[in-house]
Design a protein around this motif. Structure first.
Motif, mmCIF file in Angstrom:
data_model
loop_
_atom_site.group_PDB
_atom_site.id
_atom_site.type_symbol
_atom_site.label_atom_id
_atom_site.label_comp_id
_atom_site.label_asym_id
_atom_site.label_seq_id
_atom_site.Cartn_x
_atom_site.Cartn_y
_atom_site.Cartn_z
ATOM 1 N N PHE A 67 0.852 -1.182 0.000
ATOM 2 C CA PHE A 67 0.000 0.000 0.000
ATOM 3 C C PHE A 67 0.894 1.240 0.000
ATOM 4 N N ILE A 68 0.606 2.192 -0.894
ATOM 5 C CA ILE A 68 1.493 3.347 -1.017
ATOM 6 C C ILE A 68 0.767 4.664 -0.774
ATOM 7 N N LYS A 69 1.546 5.636 -0.360
ATOM 8 C CA LYS A 69 1.119 7.036 -0.286
ATOM 9 C C LYS A 69 2.070 7.842 -1.160
ATOM 10 N N LEU A 70 1.526 8.642 -2.046
ATOM 11 C CA LEU A 70 2.343 9.479 -2.915
ATOM 12 C C LEU A 70 2.570 10.840 -2.270
ATOM 13 N N ARG A 71 3.848 11.196 -2.105
ATOM 14 C CA ARG A 71 4.198 12.543 -1.626
ATOM 15 C C ARG A 71 4.412 13.418 -2.858
ATOM 16 N N MET A 72 3.455 14.322 -3.088
ATOM 17 C CA MET A 72 3.471 15.112 -4.315
ATOM 18 C C MET A 72 3.783 16.590 -4.067
ATOM 19 N N ASP A 73 3.629 17.051 -2.816
ATOM 20 C CA ASP A 73 3.704 18.498 -2.572
ATOM 21 C C ASP A 73 5.131 18.990 -2.354
ATOM 22 N N LEU A 74 5.794 18.488 -1.317
ATOM 23 C CA LEU A 74 7.153 18.925 -0.998
ATOM 24 C C LEU A 74 8.087 17.734 -1.137
ATOM 25 N N LEU A 75 9.040 17.824 -2.063
ATOM 26 C CA LEU A 75 9.922 16.699 -2.360
ATOM 27 C C LEU A 75 11.351 17.000 -1.905
ATOM 28 N N PRO A 76 12.113 15.959 -1.524
ATOM 29 C CA PRO A 76 13.504 16.155 -1.138
ATOM 30 C C PRO A 76 14.372 16.495 -2.345
ATOM 31 N N LEU A 77 15.580 16.990 -2.072
ATOM 32 C CA LEU A 77 16.547 17.248 -3.135
ATOM 33 C C LEU A 77 17.362 15.989 -3.402
ATOM 34 N N LYS A 78 17.966 15.903 -4.575
ATOM 35 C CA LYS A 78 18.933 14.854 -4.830
ATOM 36 C C LYS A 78 20.324 15.464 -4.715
ATOM 37 N N GLY A 79 21.288 14.671 -4.307
ATOM 38 C CA GLY A 79 22.648 15.162 -4.138
ATOM 39 C C GLY A 79 23.655 14.107 -4.503
ATOM 40 N N GLY A 80 24.867 14.520 -4.795
ATOM 41 C CA GLY A 80 25.918 13.584 -5.159
ATOM 42 C C GLY A 80 27.197 13.870 -4.401
ATOM 43 N N VAL A 81 28.093 12.920 -4.418
ATOM 44 C CA VAL A 81 29.370 13.086 -3.723
ATOM 45 C C VAL A 81 30.166 14.248 -4.315
ATOM 46 N N ASN A 82 30.060 14.431 -5.625
ATOM 47 C CA ASN A 82 30.840 15.474 -6.290
ATOM 48 C C ASN A 82 29.974 16.564 -6.916
ATOM 49 N N THR A 83 28.695 16.593 -6.553
ATOM 50 C CA THR A 83 27.796 17.598 -7.128
ATOM 51 C C THR A 83 26.968 18.249 -6.033
ATOM 52 N N LYS A 84 26.539 19.481 -6.286
ATOM 53 C CA LYS A 84 25.671 20.180 -5.342
ATOM 54 C C LYS A 84 24.265 19.570 -5.393
ATOM 55 N N SER A 85 23.530 19.775 -4.314
ATOM 56 C CA SER A 85 22.147 19.294 -4.273
ATOM 57 C C SER A 85 21.306 20.044 -5.298
ATOM 58 N N SER A 86 20.350 19.326 -5.882
ATOM 59 C CA SER A 86 19.491 19.946 -6.892
ATOM 60 C C SER A 86 18.123 19.282 -6.867
ATOM 61 N N SER A 87 17.204 19.849 -7.600
ATOM 62 C CA SER A 87 15.837 19.337 -7.652
ATOM 63 C C SER A 87 15.797 17.954 -8.283
ATOM 64 N N LEU A 88 14.830 17.150 -7.849
ATOM 65 C CA LEU A 88 14.608 15.853 -8.489
ATOM 66 C C LEU A 88 14.108 16.026 -9.920
ATOM 67 N N ASN A 89 13.524 17.180 -10.176
ATOM 68 C CA ASN A 89 13.058 17.518 -11.534
ATOM 69 C C ASN A 89 12.022 16.516 -12.044
ATOM 70 N N LEU A 90 11.104 16.114 -11.177
ATOM 71 C CA LEU A 90 10.043 15.201 -11.585
ATOM 72 C C LEU A 90 8.906 15.991 -12.225
ATOM 73 N N PRO A 91 8.187 15.407 -13.166
ATOM 74 C CA PRO A 91 7.006 16.085 -13.706
ATOM 75 C C PRO A 91 5.934 16.228 -12.638
ATOM 76 N N SER A 92 4.969 17.105 -12.862
ATOM 77 C CA SER A 92 3.949 17.398 -11.847
ATOM 78 C C SER A 92 3.091 16.186 -11.501
ATOM 79 N N SER A 93 3.055 15.197 -12.387
ATOM 80 C CA SER A 93 2.239 14.010 -12.144
ATOM 81 C C SER A 93 2.982 12.936 -11.352
ATOM 82 N N GLU A 94 4.247 13.185 -10.967
ATOM 83 C CA GLU A 94 5.035 12.214 -10.221
ATOM 84 C C GLU A 94 5.489 12.777 -8.884
#
Length: 299
Positions: A67-94
């Protein structure tokens, strides 16, 4: 060879039943739920979130599901070891999918659910079923207590106080108009930007003691979300006297639980298959205690 990563996952035990006039019980409710095939038919809005079952297996003694709940309003950032944090850049339907796996033992009506802090509550799951299945009465879901918890509850001969804590609903638009005392409390939480509120119900010796039936009924209402909407129940403390001695305990803390190591997948996820294996391991770990409380139907 590198050791495969594992994560400790907690599972919680519940006892579930439906209105007596609904033939076939909770087993039939899940079987009916499984008939909604397309994803669009399974989506329901509960407390401002889109929720649905993603897996539902309704054959044999054990019914499994995710059973799932979709978090659509406020999403976490993605980050990398050698890159700054940035948006997940998901479409509005995801959004972010927060899941919990569950199993129903159809012999005993014991329901076991994966604990996911960000996922849906059991109360939300029950509301979801009500929206898709015409049951004609309430679904009762109560936490299965540990053996120690059962002894404490049964030994409480004189209940004088109930104290329960409600966590603020994550949906900020939950309560535009307060109605009852609990709704008013949640509205006050929202007005003052509070994170939780405690409600205490007490009696005096000049009056009567609360009965265990009243305690269980109140716990049932709160766990199932019938009086707190999208809020989360964090504490349900019972205080009184056991054989003349003062005693108190928290039913939430006394709930039967099991922790299982679940393998982390190659893409750093916990797959449905692995979590399904985990919930059955949790059942095996606690089966002797279930048999001791509810009899051979749990064997």
């Amino acid at each position: 060879m590198a050791t495969k990563k594992k994560k400790n996952v907690s599972f919680e035990f519940w006892q579930v039943s439906v209105a007596p006039n609904y033939l076939g019980g909770f087993k039939t409710a899940l079987t009916t739920l499984a008939q909604a095939g397309a994803i669009s038919q399974r989506n329901q809005t509960i407390g401002g979130y889109t929720m649905r079952w993603e897996e539902l297996e309704v054959t044999g003694r054990y019914f499994f599901g995710d059973f799932i709940k979709l978090r659509m309003d406020l999403l976490p950032l993605k980050g990398g070891v050698n890159t700054k944090s940035s948006s997940l850049n998901l479409p509005s339907s995801e959004g972010i999918s927060e899941a919990f796996v569950f199993v129903l033992d159809t012999n005993s009506n014991i329901l076991i659910t994966q604990h996911n802090h960000y996922g849906a509550s059991v109360g939300s799951f029950i509301q979801y079923i009500h929206q898709l299945v015409q049951i004609g009465g309430p679904i009762q879901v109560l936490p299965v207590l540990s053996s120690a918890g059962v002894q404490k509850l049964n030994g409480m001969t004189d209940v004088r106080r109930l104290t329960y804590r409600i966590a603020k609903p994550r949906n900020v638009a939950y309560n535009p108009g307060a109605r009852g005392s609990v709704d008013s409390s949640i509205s006050t939480m929202d007005d003052l930007d509070g994170e939780s509120i405690e409600v205490s119900v007490s009696t005096r010796f000049a009056h009567r003691s609360l009965t265990l039936r009243e305690v269980v009924n109140k716990a049932n209402d709160l766990v199932n979300g019938r009086t707190i909407g999208g809020a989360n129940l964090e504490k349900f403390e019972v205080a009184g006297y056991s054989n003349g001695s003062r005693d108190e305990f928290d039913l939430i803390k006394e709930q039967l639980r099991a922790k299982v190591e679940v393998s982390v997948g190659a893409k750093r996820d916990l797959s449905y298959a692995d979590r399904k294996s985990g919930v059955m391991m949790a059942l095996s770990m606690r089966r002797p205690e279930l048999v001791a409380q509810f009899g051979s139907q749990c064997a």
